[in-house]
Design a protein around this motif. Sequence first.
Motif, PDB file in Angstrom:
ATOM      1  N   ILE A 132     -81.577  29.269   5.618  1.00  0.00           N
ATOM      2  CA  ILE A 132     -82.141  27.146   5.554  1.00  0.00           C
ATOM      3  C   ILE A 132     -82.736  27.530   7.555  1.00  0.00           C
ATOM      4  O   ILE A 132     -81.601  28.060   7.875  1.00  0.00           O
ATOM      5  N   SER A 140     -84.829  23.938  12.091  1.00  0.00           N
ATOM      6  CA  SER A 140     -85.645  22.492  12.317  1.00  0.00           C
ATOM      7  C   SER A 140     -84.286  21.824  10.299  1.00  0.00           C
ATOM      8  O   SER A 140     -85.259  20.491  10.892  1.00  0.00           O
ATOM      9  N   PHE A 141     -84.051  21.949  10.200  1.00  0.00           N
ATOM     10  CA  PHE A 141     -83.531  21.162   9.350  1.00  0.00           C
ATOM     11  C   PHE A 141     -81.713  20.989   9.050  1.00  0.00           C
ATOM     12  O   PHE A 141     -81.356  21.760   9.903  1.00  0.00           O
ATOM     13  N   ALA A 142     -81.445  19.736   8.822  1.00  0.00           N
ATOM     14  CA  ALA A 142     -80.244  19.529   8.721  1.00  0.00           C
ATOM     15  C   ALA A 142     -80.164  20.030   7.728  1.00  0.00           C
ATOM     16  O   ALA A 142     -80.235  19.889   6.165  1.00  0.00           O
ATOM     17  N   ASN A 143     -78.467  20.677   7.941  1.00  0.00           N
ATOM     18  CA  ASN A 143     -77.854  21.684   6.651  1.00  0.00           C
ATOM     19  C   ASN A 143     -76.032  20.726   6.523  1.00  0.00           C
ATOM     20  O   ASN A 143     -76.283  21.338   8.120  1.00  0.00           O
ATOM     21  N   ARG A 182     -74.076  23.481   8.560  1.00  0.00           N
ATOM     22  CA  ARG A 182     -74.563  24.130  10.105  1.00  0.00           C
ATOM     23  C   ARG A 182     -73.646  22.638  11.141  1.00  0.00           C
ATOM     24  O   ARG A 182     -72.687  22.122  11.241  1.00  0.00           O
TER      25      ARG A 182
END
Length: 478
Positions: free
Chosen positions: A111, A114-117, A120
């Motif tokens: 992913i 720029s996305f929340a994961n 991560r």
Amino acid sequence: MSIRWLNVTGTNGALFGGDRPTYALGMTSVETGIDGATVVANDRSHVFHSWSAQGMISPIPVAGGEGSWFWDYEGRRYLDFSSQLVNLNIGHQHPRLIAAIQEAAGRLCTIAPSFANADRGEAARLIAELAPGDLDMVFFTNGGAEATENAMRMARLHTGRHKVLTTYRSYHGATAGSIAATGDPRRWPSEPSAVGMVKFWGPYPYRSPFSSTTEAEEGERALQHLADVLMVEGPQTVAAVLLETVVGTNGILMPPPGYLQGVRELCDRYGVMMICDEVMAGFGRCGEWFAVDHWNVAPDLICFAKGVNSGYVPLGGVVISRAIADTFKERPYPGGLTYSGHPLACAAAVASITIFKEEGVLEHVRTLGTEVIGPALRELQERHPSVGEVRGLGVFWAIELVRDRESREPLVPFNAAGEAAAPMNEVVAACKAKSVWPFSHFNRVHVVPPCTIPVDDLRLGLEAIDEALAVADRYTTA
């Protein structure tokens, strides 16, 4: 091309010795339908290797590995006393780490940053929780060079200054800024390169650049030297002092007591950021999560990679102080990577940190350093005239080889190559002949096995080094 698992003859020992629980895996290799000869042919025809003259190398085709061992397609096993590139802290093929990567791949393979994961975010939380002081945000990279590159950029943007001070005995990576920051000869072919890099001498009691006679004197004189360099460079132009907490490839040099605290004080005095490169020294290698914990110092930025997940999936990063992070609250940070915080790499980091905690790896490393490696290397120093000094902690040690103990003449010259490097090449070959894969640099053999190495395997490797030192002894004047 079909893939199937094969069992390979081998034995399993307790990871920690005694009755401490361990993982058990039959020694395995992946059969891809390609034999060793084909692997070599493909490599020699198409793979361009780093730091190598392509026509002068003959890489061993590796078929598999487990724990502290790896093996080739002929079934010859090697004890991995180098942890590959001092990164395989958890050892080869740890089943829980493999399972975590497999599970993460089943959830989400990748992913954009720029996305929340979930993986991560959890990796960042755990790393920040382990870090000293107010370092509580993490910028993820793919490895150590990108970590030091971005740490220097952050320090420059935060301070509005451009110079970075680094030591001569250092390695910080091979990207443009990181190789310019590097002090050892690997930077030479890339010069001229990035501007604003200023070199200074760090402490090295055995080969003191300050003519010191004691460790305490070395620390004091090294700090005065750094203060002098700051003065003549103009501290108002200096963004950061970048140093390896424990110098890695260039000698496993331990900072004298008070030295890191003194660097911290100088940085605070002049508003300079203190960056500690822990790419090699961090995550268990020195018996702590971060090597700075040994000296109770909190830098402004910590660079990490390697041991954070043992390279099962490439990962590095920068742990950032709150003050520096706040610089970019309303001002975009001008840097990024397509694979920053890759979910599979971060899942591996979460699993590795969990394994370290639950399997007592840090405690194991401390025990190995104080009760096995340290005493064994000091005994070797007494018996082998080629051993000038041994130094280290945890599973991070160096044996410095000399021709003469009194003059401390190195076994081979600085940056030796060709015939001049022959004595060290013979020592390394003697280790490999005993099925031990060592790590060497200049006139040193480093003892840097996985943090999880069983005591029996460790003693096997030390015995092989003991025999190999007889080769070095032949070159001494004793």
